[in-house]
Design a protein around this motif. Structure first.
Motif, PDB file in Angstrom:
ATOM      1  N   GLU A   1       0.683  -1.529   0.138  1.00 38.30           N
ATOM      2  CA  GLU A   1      -0.042   0.027   0.005  1.00 38.30           C
ATOM      3  C   GLU A   1       0.827   1.253   0.026  1.00 38.30           C
ATOM      4  O   GLU A   1       0.294   2.482  -0.436  1.00 38.30           O
ATOM      5  CB  GLU A   1      -1.041  -0.042   1.074  1.00 38.30           C
ATOM      6  CG  GLU A   1      -1.970  -1.118   0.940  1.00 38.30           C
ATOM      7  CD  GLU A   1      -3.086  -1.100   2.262  1.00 38.30           C
ATOM      8  OE1 GLU A   1      -3.077  -0.090   2.919  1.00 38.30           O
ATOM      9  OE2 GLU A   1      -3.603  -2.179   2.497  1.00 38.30           O
ATOM     10  N   THR A   2       2.040   1.415   0.625  1.00 38.85           N
ATOM     11  CA  THR A   2       2.736   2.704   0.879  1.00 38.85           C
ATOM     12  C   THR A   2       4.104   2.544   0.320  1.00 38.85           C
ATOM     13  O   THR A   2       4.795   3.641   0.646  1.00 38.85           O
ATOM     14  CB  THR A   2       2.792   3.101   2.187  1.00 38.85           C
ATOM     15  OG1 THR A   2       3.162   2.134   2.965  1.00 38.85           O
ATOM     16  CG2 THR A   2       1.363   3.411   2.664  1.00 38.85           C
ATOM     17  N   HIS A   3       4.596   1.457  -0.265  1.00 42.10           N
ATOM     18  CA  HIS A   3       6.155   1.246  -0.627  1.00 42.10           C
ATOM     19  C   HIS A   3       6.168   1.381  -2.132  1.00 42.10           C
ATOM     20  O   HIS A   3       5.811   0.462  -2.727  1.00 42.10           O
ATOM     21  CB  HIS A   3       6.587  -0.034   0.066  1.00 42.10           C
ATOM     22  CG  HIS A   3       6.748   0.045   1.714  1.00 42.10           C
ATOM     23  ND1 HIS A   3       5.786  -0.179   2.273  1.00 42.10           N
ATOM     24  CD2 HIS A   3       7.900   0.358   2.242  1.00 42.10           C
ATOM     25  CE1 HIS A   3       6.041  -0.258   3.543  1.00 42.10           C
ATOM     26  NE2 HIS A   3       7.247   0.022   3.628  1.00 42.10           N
ATOM     27  N   LEU A   4       7.096   2.322  -2.650  1.00 41.90           N
ATOM     28  CA  LEU A   4       7.508   2.260  -4.050  1.00 41.90           C
ATOM     29  C   LEU A   4       8.753   1.506  -4.186  1.00 41.90           C
ATOM     30  O   LEU A   4       9.811   1.763  -3.576  1.00 41.90           O
ATOM     31  CB  LEU A   4       7.676   3.935  -4.218  1.00 41.90           C
ATOM     32  CG  LEU A   4       8.202   4.079  -5.594  1.00 41.90           C
ATOM     33  CD1 LEU A   4       7.351   3.715  -6.924  1.00 41.90           C
ATOM     34  CD2 LEU A   4       8.577   5.525  -6.033  1.00 41.90           C
ATOM     35  N   CYS A   5       8.450   0.539  -4.942  1.00 43.87           N
ATOM     36  CA  CYS A   5       9.479  -0.623  -5.246  1.00 43.87           C
ATOM     37  C   CYS A   5       9.889  -0.510  -6.491  1.00 43.87           C
ATOM     38  O   CYS A   5       9.220  -0.207  -7.573  1.00 43.87           O
ATOM     39  CB  CYS A   5       8.872  -1.857  -4.733  1.00 43.87           C
ATOM     40  SG  CYS A   5       8.446  -1.867  -3.157  1.00 43.87           S
ATOM     41  N   PHE A   6      11.433  -0.722  -6.808  1.00 42.47           N
ATOM     42  CA  PHE A   6      11.947  -0.800  -7.920  1.00 42.47           C
ATOM     43  C   PHE A   6      12.326  -2.370  -8.437  1.00 42.47           C
ATOM     44  O   PHE A   6      12.823  -3.005  -7.728  1.00 42.47           O
ATOM     45  CB  PHE A   6      13.169   0.210  -8.255  1.00 42.47           C
ATOM     46  CG  PHE A   6      12.465   1.616  -8.289  1.00 42.47           C
ATOM     47  CD1 PHE A   6      11.982   2.146  -9.171  1.00 42.47           C
ATOM     48  CD2 PHE A   6      12.434   2.082  -6.871  1.00 42.47           C
ATOM     49  CE1 PHE A   6      11.828   3.389  -9.154  1.00 42.47           C
ATOM     50  CE2 PHE A   6      11.959   3.524  -6.654  1.00 42.47           C
ATOM     51  CZ  PHE A   6      11.553   4.087  -7.943  1.00 42.47           C
ATOM     52  N   ASN A   7      12.225  -2.705  -9.505  1.00 37.52           N
ATOM     53  CA  ASN A   7      12.199  -4.166  -9.803  1.00 37.52           C
ATOM     54  C   ASN A   7      12.894  -4.523 -10.921  1.00 37.52           C
ATOM     55  O   ASN A   7      12.896  -3.639 -11.974  1.00 37.52           O
ATOM     56  CB  ASN A   7      10.826  -4.835  -9.836  1.00 37.52           C
ATOM     57  CG  ASN A   7       9.951  -4.350  -8.845  1.00 37.52           C
ATOM     58  OD1 ASN A   7      10.071  -5.095  -7.689  1.00 37.52           O
ATOM     59  ND2 ASN A   7       8.917  -3.769  -9.351  1.00 37.52           N
ATOM     60  N   VAL A   8      13.835  -5.626 -11.288  1.00 41.57           N
ATOM     61  CA  VAL A   8      14.057  -5.980 -12.592  1.00 41.57           C
ATOM     62  C   VAL A   8      13.736  -7.662 -12.652  1.00 41.57           C
ATOM     63  O   VAL A   8      13.998  -8.301 -11.485  1.00 41.57           O
ATOM     64  CB  VAL A   8      15.781  -5.728 -12.568  1.00 41.57           C
ATOM     65  CG1 VAL A   8      16.552  -6.604 -11.470  1.00 41.57           C
ATOM     66  CG2 VAL A   8      16.219  -6.033 -14.021  1.00 41.57           C
ATOM     67  N   GLY A   9      13.120  -8.044 -13.552  1.00 41.60           N
ATOM     68  CA  GLY A   9      12.802  -9.226 -13.833  1.00 41.60           C
ATOM     69  C   GLY A   9      11.857  -9.622 -13.007  1.00 41.60           C
ATOM     70  O   GLY A   9      11.592 -10.772 -12.445  1.00 41.60           O
ATOM     71  N   GLY A  10      10.966  -8.753 -12.232  1.00 43.52           N
ATOM     72  CA  GLY A  10      10.161  -9.128 -11.319  1.00 43.52           C
ATOM     73  C   GLY A  10      10.434  -9.211  -9.985  1.00 43.52           C
ATOM     74  O   GLY A  10       9.680  -9.618  -8.894  1.00 43.52           O
TER      75      GLY A  10
END
Length: 115
Positions: A23-32
């Motif tokens: 709900e409140t965490h901006l996450c950055f991903n690579v390959g999921g």
């Protein structure tokens, strides 16, 4: 340092996606797979990222660095206030975390991402 600048650094990396988790965490991903978790609504804004095993204990001695809850056993560090690091330091830690996560992806997944 601001969350916008951190976001810009992340989005310059190949095949990066972003999403909101819990709900409140901006996450950055690579390959999921996550390589950076931020909490932009918290004061101060904090962030969590993966570090090499050999750097983990040393980084915990730095002011504002602590073991990331739930992820510490996988060598994730939390920076309690993103303004404690310079843009140069953020570029280093973001790139390092990205590479650590990317390198764990299966070869087929990396090829499909073009990285």
């Amino acid at each position: 340092m601001t969350i916008d600048l951190i976001r810009e650094i992340c989005l310059l990396l190949p095949a990066v996606t972003e999403d909101i988790k819990w709900e409140t965490h901006l996450c950055f991903n690579v390959g999921g797979k996550m390589f950076l978790i931020t909490s932009p609504d918290e004061v101060p804004v904090n962030a969590t990222f993966k570090v090499p095993e050999e750097s983990f204990e040393e980084l915990l001695d730095r002011d504002g660095f602590k073991i990331a809850s739930h992820l510490g056993r996988y060598h994730w560090i939390e920076v309690t206030d993103i303004s404690k690091l310079s843009a140069k330091e953020w570029r280093f830690f973001i790139n390092q975390s990205y590479k650590l996560v990317l390198d764990k992806l299966p070869v087929k997944a990396r090829k499909s991402l073009g990285v």
